[in-house]
Design a protein around this motif. Structure first.
Motif, PDB file in Angstrom:
ATOM      1  N   ARG A 178       0.809  -1.211   0.000  1.00  0.00           N
ATOM      2  CA  ARG A 178       0.000   0.000   0.000  1.00  0.00           C
ATOM      3  C   ARG A 178       0.847   1.268   0.000  1.00  0.00           C
ATOM      4  O   ARG A 178       0.322   2.358  -0.199  1.00  0.00           O
ATOM      5  CB  ARG A 178      -0.944   0.006   1.205  1.00  0.00           C
ATOM      6  N   MET A 179       2.143   1.122   0.235  1.00  0.00           N
ATOM      7  CA  MET A 179       3.031   2.282   0.190  1.00  0.00           C
ATOM      8  C   MET A 179       3.441   2.623  -1.237  1.00  0.00           C
ATOM      9  O   MET A 179       4.025   3.687  -1.482  1.00  0.00           O
ATOM     10  CB  MET A 179       4.262   2.026   1.060  1.00  0.00           C
ATOM     11  N   ASN A 180       3.145   1.734  -2.176  1.00  0.00           N
ATOM     12  CA  ASN A 180       3.433   1.975  -3.589  1.00  0.00           C
ATOM     13  C   ASN A 180       2.191   2.537  -4.270  1.00  0.00           C
ATOM     14  O   ASN A 180       1.058   2.133  -3.955  1.00  0.00           O
ATOM     15  CB  ASN A 180       3.832   0.678  -4.289  1.00  0.00           C
ATOM     16  N   ASP A 181       2.378   3.423  -5.193  1.00  0.00           N
ATOM     17  CA  ASP A 181       1.251   4.017  -5.920  1.00  0.00           C
ATOM     18  C   ASP A 181       0.915   3.142  -7.130  1.00  0.00           C
ATOM     19  O   ASP A 181       1.159   3.518  -8.282  1.00  0.00           O
ATOM     20  CB  ASP A 181       1.584   5.446  -6.358  1.00  0.00           C
ATOM     21  N   VAL A 182       0.384   1.966  -6.832  1.00  0.00           N
ATOM     22  CA  VAL A 182       0.021   1.023  -7.893  1.00  0.00           C
ATOM     23  C   VAL A 182      -1.368   0.466  -7.594  1.00  0.00           C
ATOM     24  O   VAL A 182      -1.812   0.436  -6.446  1.00  0.00           O
ATOM     25  CB  VAL A 182       1.035  -0.134  -8.003  1.00  0.00           C
ATOM     26  N   LYS A 183      -2.034   0.009  -8.615  1.00  0.00           N
ATOM     27  CA  LYS A 183      -3.353  -0.587  -8.455  1.00  0.00           C
ATOM     28  C   LYS A 183      -3.218  -1.941  -7.768  1.00  0.00           C
ATOM     29  O   LYS A 183      -2.390  -2.766  -8.135  1.00  0.00           O
ATOM     30  CB  LYS A 183      -4.035  -0.747  -9.818  1.00  0.00           C
ATOM     31  N   SER A 184      -4.039  -2.164  -6.751  1.00  0.00           N
ATOM     32  CA  SER A 184      -4.032  -3.433  -6.044  1.00  0.00           C
ATOM     33  C   SER A 184      -5.431  -3.679  -5.498  1.00  0.00           C
ATOM     34  O   SER A 184      -6.382  -2.981  -5.860  1.00  0.00           O
ATOM     35  CB  SER A 184      -2.989  -3.412  -4.922  1.00  0.00           C
ATOM     36  N   TYR A 185      -5.541  -4.661  -4.604  1.00  0.00           N
ATOM     37  CA  TYR A 185      -6.856  -4.985  -4.062  1.00  0.00           C
ATOM     38  C   TYR A 185      -7.308  -3.992  -3.005  1.00  0.00           C
ATOM     39  O   TYR A 185      -8.466  -4.005  -2.573  1.00  0.00           O
ATOM     40  CB  TYR A 185      -6.869  -6.411  -3.508  1.00  0.00           C
ATOM     41  N   VAL A 186      -6.402  -3.140  -2.536  1.00  0.00           N
ATOM     42  CA  VAL A 186      -6.745  -2.034  -1.640  1.00  0.00           C
ATOM     43  C   VAL A 186      -6.050  -0.782  -2.168  1.00  0.00           C
ATOM     44  O   VAL A 186      -4.984  -0.867  -2.770  1.00  0.00           O
ATOM     45  CB  VAL A 186      -6.312  -2.297  -0.179  1.00  0.00           C
ATOM     46  N   PRO A 187      -6.644   0.394  -1.952  1.00  0.00           N
ATOM     47  CA  PRO A 187      -6.013   1.624  -2.453  1.00  0.00           C
ATOM     48  C   PRO A 187      -4.679   1.869  -1.758  1.00  0.00           C
ATOM     49  O   PRO A 187      -4.474   1.473  -0.607  1.00  0.00           O
ATOM     50  CB  PRO A 187      -7.028   2.711  -2.091  1.00  0.00           C
ATOM     51  N   PRO A 188      -3.749   2.555  -2.427  1.00  0.00           N
ATOM     52  CA  PRO A 188      -2.482   2.895  -1.778  1.00  0.00           C
ATOM     53  C   PRO A 188      -2.688   3.936  -0.684  1.00  0.00           C
ATOM     54  O   PRO A 188      -3.654   4.697  -0.706  1.00  0.00           O
ATOM     55  CB  PRO A 188      -1.638   3.455  -2.925  1.00  0.00           C
ATOM     56  N   PHE A 189      -1.766   3.945   0.283  1.00  0.00           N
ATOM     57  CA  PHE A 189      -1.770   5.016   1.270  1.00  0.00           C
ATOM     58  C   PHE A 189      -1.528   6.338   0.549  1.00  0.00           C
ATOM     59  O   PHE A 189      -0.690   6.428  -0.354  1.00  0.00           O
ATOM     60  CB  PHE A 189      -0.660   4.808   2.300  1.00  0.00           C
ATOM     61  N   ALA A 190      -2.238   7.371   0.962  1.00  0.00           N
ATOM     62  CA  ALA A 190      -2.045   8.697   0.388  1.00  0.00           C
ATOM     63  C   ALA A 190      -0.899   9.403   1.111  1.00  0.00           C
ATOM     64  O   ALA A 190      -0.779   9.323   2.337  1.00  0.00           O
ATOM     65  CB  ALA A 190      -3.321   9.512   0.507  1.00  0.00           C
ATOM     66  N   LEU A 191      -0.050  10.064   0.362  1.00  0.00           N
ATOM     67  CA  LEU A 191       1.045  10.803   0.967  1.00  0.00           C
ATOM     68  C   LEU A 191       0.508  11.960   1.807  1.00  0.00           C
ATOM     69  O   LEU A 191      -0.419  12.664   1.401  1.00  0.00           O
ATOM     70  CB  LEU A 191       1.987  11.334  -0.111  1.00  0.00           C
ATOM     71  N   GLY A 192       1.099  12.126   2.980  1.00  0.00           N
ATOM     72  CA  GLY A 192       0.720  13.230   3.848  1.00  0.00           C
ATOM     73  C   GLY A 192      -0.544  13.001   4.645  1.00  0.00           C
ATOM     74  O   GLY A 192      -1.000  13.919   5.336  1.00  0.00           O
ATOM     75  N   GLU A 193      -1.108  11.792   4.566  1.00  0.00           N
ATOM     76  CA  GLU A 193      -2.312  11.480   5.333  1.00  0.00           C
ATOM     77  C   GLU A 193      -2.021  10.324   6.283  1.00  0.00           C
ATOM     78  O   GLU A 193      -1.130   9.499   6.028  1.00  0.00           O
ATOM     79  CB  GLU A 193      -3.479  11.127   4.410  1.00  0.00           C
TER      80      GLU A 193
END
Length: 344
Positions: free
Chosen positions: A56-71
């Motif tokens: 989730r730390m990578n900005d790639v499509k997966s089964y859950v959204p990636p973590f947003a930077l700064g949030e």
């Protein structure tokens, strides 16, 4: 102690390249407003760190959204309601939820699930043996891999939160032989001495393929994959005809910056009629009641045992996560966030 209206939270500020470092995160404090109607404030007692969070730390499509930077990051947590403006939850209720990586959370009551306190069982168990990790083991082994009585089972990453549950559930469900891999002599001893594995080996001691062949000279029927890489290649070499694999994770590849080399024996899938099926537990929440009932019985009877690696302090959540990725945990890795002063 922390104020009951100030929340300490961990945020992602950089997308890691390769292994994450402390510089990829920051810790902030947030003043929480007064409760809105329908909201509750929960003091987390434990938060979870899990291998899937690396993806989730990578900005790639997966089964859950990636973590947003700064949030503020999210993940499993268990805590206690300290203030409530909802009829659904009262002060003192124990709840599980997905607002981890912080010590105090305030959201709509619908985002929390009340759970009972079980005498003699720590609340952290709801993040491991009574939660998502053990449900992952249960679903993957029984439904995805289709365990049958008399099967020989191989589990990679067997001393971790999921793997240690897989081995024990396999034994209770009639496996003939259960084999595990781990990354230290101490963990290998734990697998055979405490978790009931019939055989185990340290993957750092030599070829995984050779060590598995020695531990399962007649081959394996089921492989539960938490590691990928050379462990998957070893399983493909050892499978009997009709073997089945539950593909749960590939932690050996999560921090790689190079394209991984595929197993050199994928043709065995065809020649031995193998089934390799990937899954994520989020698609199987409807199995939770059956799992919970069975696991509660195993815990009460002592047929299932579990270990936890506990790191103290929400400010050390990043260290706990990095330690998890290095394999420093035995069983479930959790962070004890500490006691908060209840709102009055």
């Amino acid at each position: 102690m922390a104020s009951s209206t100030v929340s300490t939270q961990v945020q992602l500020v950089n997308r890691p390249v390769g292994w994450p470092t402390a510089a990829d995160f920051r810790t902030v404090t947030v003043d929480l407003p007064d409760l809105a109607p329908g909201q509750v404030r929960v003091a987390n007692e434990f938060v979870s760190v899990d291998p899937y969070m690396r993806g989730r730390m990578n900005d790639v499509k997966s089964y859950v959204p990636p973590f947003a930077l700064g949030e503020t990051m999210t993940g499993g947590a268990v805590g206690r309601v300290v203030a409530s403006a909802s009829d659904a939850l009262a002060v003192g209720d124990v709840v599980t939820h997905a607002y981890g990586w912080r010590d105090l959370v305030q959201e709509d009551a619908a985002g929390f699930q009340a759970v009972p306190e079980i005498p003699g069982v720590p609340l952290s168990a709801y993040l491991g043996v009574l939660g998502m990790t053990a449900l992952t083991a249960y679903v993957g082994l029984l439904e995805i891999a289709g365990l049958k009585e008399g099967d020989t089972v191989f589990v990679s990453g067997a001393a971790g939160a999921v793997g240690s549950m897989v081995g024990q559930i396999a034994r209770l469900k009639g496996a003939k032989r259960v084999i595990g891999s781990a990354g230290s002599a101490e963990k290998v001893a734990l697998l055979t001495g405490k978790y009931g594995f019939d055989a185990a080996f340290n993957y750092k001691d030599g070829s995984v393929r050779d060590q598995l062949a020695a531990a399962a000279p007649d081959g394996i029927d089921v492989y539960f994959d938490n590691v990928g890489g050379d462990h998957l290649e070893a399983a493909l070499a050892s499978f009997k005809d009709g073997g089945r694999a539950a593909m749960c994770g590939a932690i050996s590849l999560y921090n790689s910056t190079d394209a991984p080399a595929g197993p050199n024996n994928l043709s065995n899938i065809v020649t031995r009629g193998l089934t390799l099926r990937g899954f994520t537990v989020g698609n199987f929440w409807d199995r939770l009641p059956a799992f919970s009932a069975e696991m509660a019985g195993w815990l009460a009877s002592g047929e299932i045992v579990f270990d936890e690696t506990v790191v103290d302090g929400v400010e050390n959540t990043v260290d706990a996560f990095l330690g998890l990725m290095r394999g420093e945990n035995t069983g479930k890795m959790v962070v004890r966030t500490g006691d908060l002063v209840p709102a009055l």
